[in-house]
Design an enzyme around this catalytic site. Structure first.
Site, short mmCIF file in Angstrom:
data_model
loop_
_atom_site.label_atom_id
_atom_site.label_comp_id
_atom_site.label_asym_id
_atom_site.label_seq_id
_atom_site.Cartn_x
_atom_site.Cartn_y
_atom_site.Cartn_z
N ARG A 34 -8.38 9.08 -1.96
CA ARG A 34 -8.48 10.10 -0.93
C ARG A 34 -8.49 11.47 -1.60
O ARG A 34 -8.13 11.61 -2.77
CB ARG A 34 -7.31 9.98 0.04
CG ARG A 34 -7.12 8.58 0.58
CD ARG A 34 -8.32 8.07 1.36
NE ARG A 34 -8.56 8.84 2.57
CZ ARG A 34 -7.93 8.66 3.72
NH1 ARG A 34 -7.00 7.73 3.82
NH2 ARG A 34 -8.22 9.39 4.77
N LYS A 44 -9.53 0.92 14.93
CA LYS A 44 -8.25 1.54 15.33
C LYS A 44 -8.21 1.72 16.84
O LYS A 44 -7.17 1.53 17.47
CB LYS A 44 -8.08 2.90 14.64
CG LYS A 44 -7.76 2.81 13.15
CD LYS A 44 -6.36 2.23 12.92
CE LYS A 44 -6.03 2.14 11.45
NZ LYS A 44 -4.84 1.29 11.17
N TYR A 77 -13.98 1.70 10.87
CA TYR A 77 -12.56 2.07 10.85
C TYR A 77 -12.14 2.67 12.19
O TYR A 77 -11.17 2.23 12.81
CB TYR A 77 -12.31 3.06 9.71
CG TYR A 77 -10.85 3.35 9.50
CD1 TYR A 77 -10.02 2.38 8.94
CD2 TYR A 77 -10.30 4.58 9.84
CE1 TYR A 77 -8.67 2.64 8.75
CE2 TYR A 77 -8.96 4.83 9.65
CZ TYR A 77 -8.14 3.86 9.10
OH TYR A 77 -6.81 4.12 8.91
N THR A 89 -2.51 11.86 4.99
CA THR A 89 -1.21 11.76 4.32
C THR A 89 -1.45 11.63 2.82
O THR A 89 -2.41 10.99 2.40
CB THR A 89 -0.44 10.54 4.87
OG1 THR A 89 -0.39 10.64 6.29
CG2 THR A 89 0.96 10.46 4.31
N GLY A 97 0.83 -1.21 0.00
CA GLY A 97 0.00 0.00 0.00
C GLY A 97 0.86 1.25 0.00
O GLY A 97 2.06 1.21 -0.28
N PHE A 98 0.23 2.33 0.33
CA PHE A 98 0.84 3.66 0.20
C PHE A 98 2.00 3.84 1.20
O PHE A 98 3.18 3.82 0.82
CB PHE A 98 -0.28 4.68 0.40
CG PHE A 98 0.14 6.10 0.47
CD1 PHE A 98 1.08 6.63 -0.40
CD2 PHE A 98 -0.45 6.95 1.41
CE1 PHE A 98 1.44 7.97 -0.33
CE2 PHE A 98 -0.11 8.29 1.48
CZ PHE A 98 0.85 8.79 0.62
#
Ligand code: UDP
Length: 322
Positions: free
Chosen positions: A198, A159, A155, A185, A26-27
């Site tokens: 995003r 978390k 989500y 980010t 991923g990112f």
């Protein structure tokens, strides 16, 4: 891209460290993998490619464990970054059950492995643990204001559960855990193709294509956008700090902008004539988001890439794709 100071932290004699990165394709995971493999670490990559991309890691000397974190056989590690997650609101609103697994069942596996055979764990948590905060800039000591049954809860609450799980493993088994609450980010490798993009990537792509830039609601909600290298430097700082076990750190940028200001800046940076249009507001969309970064700054870290510069860098990458 990598500041010398941060690279010094991860260089080990003989390159003998082994790092496990979940969500590695991923990112943020792929940038971590690039930093550690570049410094001679043995990098184990876990990814199920639900949103990760092979192009993000195909140039790196990493060992790939393909599958869900809760299912693959995890190796012993010196350091683990647990980053596997589905952080895009458009994703977790549509596939909420899937979104709850990585930070519950997946993180449990990583922490169990650390409890059995040692190794430090950095949990990539999120500003979403604060929900729609009443205290802005938000410090780590703020407990949050989350709707536990709202559309964002899969989500946010996973978390929050993940953070509680980290602290439980620390208290009961002495596992060396650190929690990084990552704020918005952006940068190269933040998936532009997916329908779950995003906002920064989405606006830049809309601007490049001359399509309308879609601002949800009045656009006066704020976010503070951090360029990916600043965030990765922050994560590395937290991971290699000797007095940070059991601690929680905000990571991001405190350059706060409204979404409308972001749309205008994107148009300017891209030299685009795209119109800005308003679309219906998102349910439970936090109004303001800006971290108090003093705790991480006290470790010697500082974000260095300004929003305008970071947008130009991201645009260069996007242009190379289209
Ligand atoms: N947003 C927007 N238009 C879009 C996508 C997002 O105005 O096409 C807004 C969204 O309502 C939110 C902000 O941009 O206020 C950031 O959204 P994103 O999905 O990037 O992440 P979030 O910070 O909500 O997790």
């Amino acid at each position: 891209m990598w500041r010398e100071k941060t690279l010094e932290l991860i260089k080990r004699p003989g390159g003998s460290g082994r790092v496990l990165i979940t969500g590695c394709a991923g990112f943020i995971g792929s940038w971590l993998a690039e930093a550690y493999s570049g410094a001679g670490w043995e990098v184990y990559c876990v990814d199920n490619f639900s949103t990760g991309r092979m192009e993000n890691i195909s140039h790196l000397p990493v060992r790939l464990l393909r599958g869900n974190v809760e299912e693959v056989e995890l190796p012993r590690f010196d350091l683990a970054f647990h980053g596997a997650a589905l952080p895009a609101p458009d994703f977790y609103v549509k596939r909420p059950v899937e979104a709850m697994l990585p930070d519950s069942l997946g993180l449990l596996r990583v922490l169990r492995r650390a409890a059995e055979s040692g190794g430090r764990v950095v949990f990539l948590s999120s500003s979403e643990v604060y929900g729609d905060p009443e205290v802005v800039p938000t410090p780590e000591s703020y407990w949050g204001r989350v709707n536990p049954v709202g559309v964002r809860s899969p989500y946010d609450e996973s978390k929050r559960f993940g953070e509680a799980l980290c602290m439980a493993f620390r208290r009961e088994y002495g596992v060396d855990v650190r929690v990084a609450r990552i704020f918005n980010t952006y940068g190269p490798r933040l998936d532009p193709d997916s329908s779950y993009a995003r906002v920064v990537t989405k606006f830049l792509v809309q601007a490049l294509r001359g399509e309308p830039i879609t601002v949800h609601g009045d656009g006066l909600q704020t976010r503070s956008f951090a360029y990916v290298s600043d965030v990765v430097n922050g994560l590395i700082t937290i991971a290699h700090c000797e007095r940070c076990a059991g601690e929680v750190y905000n990571v991001g940028s405190d350059e706060e902008v409204t979404i409308l200001e972001l749309a205008k800046l994107v148009k300017e940076v891209a030299g685009s004539a795209s119109p800005i249009v308003h679309t219906p507001p998102r349910p439970d969309d936090p109004r303001r988001r800006r971290p108090d970064l003093s705790k991480l700054r006290a470790l010697g870290w500082e974000p260095v890439v300004k929003l305008k510069e970071g947008l130009s860098l991201t645009l260069l990458w996007l242009r190379s794709l289209f």
